[in-house]
Write a protein that holds these residues in place. Structure first.
Motif, PDB file in Angstrom:
ATOM      1  N   THR A 168       0.838  -1.200   0.000  1.00  0.00           N
ATOM      2  CA  THR A 168       0.000   0.000   0.000  1.00  0.00           C
ATOM      3  C   THR A 168       0.875   1.252   0.000  1.00  0.00           C
ATOM      4  N   ALA A 169       0.763   2.068  -1.011  1.00  0.00           N
ATOM      5  CA  ALA A 169       1.538   3.307  -1.091  1.00  0.00           C
ATOM      6  C   ALA A 169       1.004   4.316  -0.076  1.00  0.00           C
ATOM      7  N   PRO A 170       1.874   5.071   0.560  1.00  0.00           N
ATOM      8  CA  PRO A 170       1.408   6.076   1.527  1.00  0.00           C
ATOM      9  C   PRO A 170       0.743   7.253   0.831  1.00  0.00           C
ATOM     10  N   ASP A 171       0.042   8.050   1.608  1.00  0.00           N
ATOM     11  CA  ASP A 171      -0.567   9.264   1.071  1.00  0.00           C
ATOM     12  C   ASP A 171       0.517  10.297   0.755  1.00  0.00           C
ATOM     13  N   ALA A 172       0.179  11.223  -0.114  1.00  0.00           N
ATOM     14  CA  ALA A 172       1.127  12.274  -0.497  1.00  0.00           C
ATOM     15  C   ALA A 172       1.449  13.150   0.711  1.00  0.00           C
ATOM     16  N   PRO A 173       2.692  13.621   0.811  1.00  0.00           N
ATOM     17  CA  PRO A 173       3.078  14.452   1.955  1.00  0.00           C
ATOM     18  C   PRO A 173       2.586  15.889   1.795  1.00  0.00           C
ATOM     19  N   VAL A 174       2.634  16.631   2.889  1.00  0.00           N
ATOM     20  CA  VAL A 174       2.327  18.058   2.887  1.00  0.00           C
ATOM     21  C   VAL A 174       3.658  18.812   2.961  1.00  0.00           C
ATOM     22  N   VAL A 175       3.820  19.812   2.096  1.00  0.00           N
ATOM     23  CA  VAL A 175       5.057  20.593   2.041  1.00  0.00           C
ATOM     24  C   VAL A 175       4.738  22.038   2.417  1.00  0.00           C
ATOM     25  N   THR A 176       5.536  22.605   3.317  1.00  0.00           N
ATOM     26  CA  THR A 176       5.348  24.002   3.717  1.00  0.00           C
ATOM     27  C   THR A 176       6.707  24.682   3.825  1.00  0.00           C
ATOM     28  N   SER A 177       6.711  26.001   3.691  1.00  0.00           N
ATOM     29  CA  SER A 177       7.928  26.792   3.884  1.00  0.00           C
ATOM     30  C   SER A 177       7.526  28.228   4.188  1.00  0.00           C
ATOM     31  N   SER A 178       8.026  28.756   5.297  1.00  0.00           N
ATOM     32  CA  SER A 178       7.786  30.170   5.592  1.00  0.00           C
ATOM     33  C   SER A 178       8.770  31.056   4.848  1.00  0.00           C
ATOM     34  N   ASP A 179       9.904  30.487   4.412  1.00  0.00           N
ATOM     35  CA  ASP A 179      10.890  31.270   3.671  1.00  0.00           C
ATOM     36  C   ASP A 179      10.478  31.454   2.216  1.00  0.00           C
ATOM     37  N   TYR A 180       9.936  30.399   1.613  1.00  0.00           N
ATOM     38  CA  TYR A 180       9.494  30.453   0.217  1.00  0.00           C
ATOM     39  C   TYR A 180       8.075  29.898   0.125  1.00  0.00           C
ATOM     40  N   PRO A 181       7.068  30.709   0.480  1.00  0.00           N
ATOM     41  CA  PRO A 181       5.687  30.213   0.488  1.00  0.00           C
ATOM     42  C   PRO A 181       5.159  29.966  -0.923  1.00  0.00           C
ATOM     43  N   ASP A 182       4.247  29.016  -1.004  1.00  0.00           N
ATOM     44  CA  ASP A 182       3.569  28.699  -2.264  1.00  0.00           C
ATOM     45  C   ASP A 182       2.305  29.549  -2.355  1.00  0.00           C
ATOM     46  N   ASP A 183       2.502  30.877  -2.586  1.00  0.00           N
ATOM     47  CA  ASP A 183       1.349  31.781  -2.584  1.00  0.00           C
ATOM     48  C   ASP A 183       1.405  32.805  -3.723  1.00  0.00           C
TER      49      ASP A 183
END
Length: 710
Positions: A168-183
């Protein structure tokens, strides 16, 4: 009769000897192998746990049991009664058994027996596809021969091997960064290290596989809380994508999470002094940071390196008064990323001489400058007690030097003229809260190691200086010092386009113009000699024809680029023919010639102006033109800062053999020659062909610029 009786007796004796050997327990086999050398008639020995493997993992149980993403193949090393001694082998077969608890709680078992083999061979069993997932599976093995079976590997001091099949493959991870936000915002920027956090959505995650665009992939181990963190320095501004997958203990990887962020330009240096202040100034104005106080041994208005935006620099006299300082620290934290650099031209290269440093009590946190490495000077960057050296400082030569400390790797690097020199070295920084210094370094007895020469455009960064920035900082644009269109030659002088020194035509040389030939170009019998470029070109007769300047056009001891278009009018020349050269009394620093023996254009570099001096040859195979087509553009480039030379034909160079090391460049005294070169007998190798559109530059043209030449 007596003979036959003797033969029968000999055969009986041999049979008796063989029987005696068999009775002793030895069977003769193929050369190099002895079967059942010891323990004949005995069962095999118990398999050892250390000799068992589940897939590529060692035999283990409990918390150490392996997790696998496919139904594994199990492997065992078995031993016959002889114990597998060198040179001995026993014939055995392996009996494997695996079991697990089924859905209803009942035990389920599967087994397999291998063929009989030498016990020197590994024994394998590919477990069946009926093995369930998410279940602890145990297995064991024993060896069997005709005398009986060994104990199971799980018996006595042994133990069953265990594994869990997890598909069983795991669920996709969550990625975060306060230095380089995805916004969708642009964040400064290139060269600034940022942290990225990965969070798992399952408990059995052991690692995260990740990759940034244009970078090699990496793996981050999971921390006790199930997360991981990496730090990354963007090397360019623009859109960047970080791709991450979670990996469980069986090796299954999740679907990919793509994290998009936008990287702005790298922040400006925290301090910068161009040192282009007016003559007589006692303070150097700062573009960033605080102004720097100048000692009495500093003279502004000194020359600047050509091909750079600098208009002037500061000259330091090497005395106790030759320094500049803002009387404050510039690198706020020497334990973090930082870089310092500037343009320098040493007037002396003896001893230890400091370009930049920062005080640390009675010592210094770092120094950038030059030192002595063996019997020769070398550029130097020291952080704490570590020092990296490289390159070759030369009196009177400009160089861009930059030292950089990478806090993530804990290493110091040194760059000269945009290239890394020396070896990256581990460094332990010391706190440097003292004043920043230009031209001197702090010692126990006061300031020392003073710089003598010019310094310009000093910069300090609190980040990593990325490769494109290094190249831009160190780039000196090539300056055109000559262009001869060769369209006209009034009074035997082909003019230089900007009014510089003309090319003087010798006997056997003439300039051909299209309007000199009255025949109809559309007449198939017209002998029209089409110009290579423009309205005309230089014709050379191959006997004495040449054109030359009275004085050198390029300084061959420094960086230069020379290029010309040439077409051979002989499709089967008998001897070498030179199109370009510049040299001295006995030979040419460089010459470009056609070599009929190899059917090649060759760049030939002589290592000294002496008879019989060794030569370096770069070769490019091309068939002779035979007065057809537009010819070839040949270009020679000498990069003095890298001590190498490159040879281009029609804007490209061979991937192998197009560039060579050349650290023996010397300053020519003769003029630029078209159509001839120096030989052991004087001028020779005259060109039978046409030459057009000659360019000469002080400095190195880029490959793009070379391709853009007409």
């Amino acid at each position: 009769m007596t003979g036959r009786t003797g033969q029968r007796q000999a055969r009986r004796a041999r049979r008796a000897a063989v029987a005696a050997v068999i009775a002793a327990g030895t069977v003769l086999a193929t050369p190099g192998t002895v079967l059942a050398a010891a323990g004949a008639g005995l069962p095999p020995k118990q398999p050892q746990i250390a000799d068992l493997a589940t897939g590529g993992a060692e035999c283990a149980a409990g918390e150490d049991r392996p997790y696998v993403e496919t139904v594994p193949q199990v492997t065992a090393r078995l031993y016959g009664p002889g114990g597998g001694q060198p040179g001995e082998a026993s014939r055995v077969r392996g009996e494997f058994e695996a079991w697990w608890q089924g859905e209803g709680g009942a035990e389920e078992r599967v087994s397999m027996t291998t063929t009989t083999m030498n016990d020197t061979a590994p024994f394998r069993w590919q477990l069946p596809s009926t093995v369930p997932d998410e279940t602890v599976v145990s297995w064991r093995v024993r060896a069997v021969n005709d005398a009986g079976a060994s104990a199971w590997s799980s018996e006595g001091a042994g133990a069953p091997c265990e594994f869990v099949y997890d598909r069983t493959a795991p669920d996709a991870p969550v990625v975060t960064s306060s230095d380089y936000p995805d916004d969708n915002t642009w964040t400064p920027g290139a060269g600034v290290r940022g942290a990225f956090r990965f969070t798992a959505q399952a408990e059995d995650i052991v690692a995260f596989a990740y990759s940034f665009m244009g970078e090699p992939p990496g793996t981050a181990d999971v921390r006790p809380d199930g997360s991981a963190e990496i730090r990354f320095v963007p090397k360019k501004s623009g859109l960047q994508i970080l791709s991450v997958q979670a990996q469980d203990r069986a090796g299954n990887r999740s679907v990919r999470t793509d994290y998009t962020f936008r990287v702005g330009e790298g922040p400006a240096p925290v301090a910068r002094w161009q040192l282009a202040d007016a003559a007589g100034s006692r303070t150097a104005a700062a573009e960033n940071g605080a102004a720097a106080r100048a000692g009495a041994g500093v003279t502004f208005g000194a020359p600047a390196p050509s091909g750079t935006p600098l208009t002037s620099t500061a000259s330091l006299d090497g005395t106790g008064h030759g320094f500049l300082t803002p009387d404050a620290p510039v690198v706020a934290d020497t334990a973090k990323d930082f870089a310092v650099g500037g343009w320098v031209r040493p007037a002396r290269v003896d001893g230890t001489r400091t370009v930049l440093s920062q005080d640390a009590g009675t010592g210094r946190a770092f120094t950038l400058g030059l030192t002595q490495a063996g019997s020769a000077p070398a550029w130097s960057f020291a952080v704490g007690g570590a020092r990296v050296t490289g390159g070759l400082p030369e009196t009177g030569d400009w160089a861009y030097v930059l030292g950089q400390y990478d806090a993530e790797t804990g290493t110091a690097r040194l760059y000269v003229n945009g290239r890394a020199v020396g070896e990256e070295i581990a460094a332990v920084p010391v706190a440097g809260e003292g004043d920043f210094q230009i031209g001197r370094a702090r010692g126990a007895q006061g300031y020392r190691d003073r710089w003598q020469g010019e310094i310009g455009d000093v910069r300090a960064y609190d980040r990593i200086v990325v490769p494109d920035e290094l190249t831009a900082l160190a780039t000196r644009a090539a300056q055109r010092v000559g262009h001869w269109a060769l369209d006209t030659a009034p009074d035997g002088l082909a003019p230089e386009s900007d009014g510089g020194a003309p090319l003087k035509l010798g006997a056997g040389a003439s300039v051909y113009r299209l309007d000199d030939d009255p025949c109809d170009p559309f007449d198939p019998f017209c002998g029209q000699d089409w110009p290579l470029e423009g309205d005309g070109h230089l014709r050379l007769d191959g006997v004495s024809g040449h054109a030359a300047t009275d004085a050198p056009v390029v300084d061959t001891s420094g960086s230069f680029t020379v290029s010309a278009r040439v077409r051979l009018t002989d499709d089967a020349p008998a001897t070498p023919m030179t199109v370009l050269s510049q040299g001295g009394e006995h030979g040419d620093v460089f010459k470009v010639r056609f070599d009929p023996e190899n059917s090649s254009w060759d760049l030939v570099l002589r290592q000294a102006d002496e008879p019989g001096a060794p030569e370096t040859v770069l070769r490019r195979i091309e068939w002779p033109d035979g007065d057809i087509g537009s010819g070839h553009r040949v270009t020679v480039v000498h990069d003095a800062s890298a001590n190498q030379v490159s040879f281009y034909v029609d804007g490209s160079k061979d991937a192998e053999g197009g560039t060579a090391a050349f650290d023996a460049a010397w300053k020519s005294t003769g003029g630029l020659q078209l159509g001839r070169g120096r030989t052991a007998d004087g001028w020779g190798e005259h060109l039978k062909g046409v030459v057009d559109s000659v360019y000469a530059y002080a400095g190195v043209l880029s490959e793009t610029q070379i391709r853009q030449l007409p």
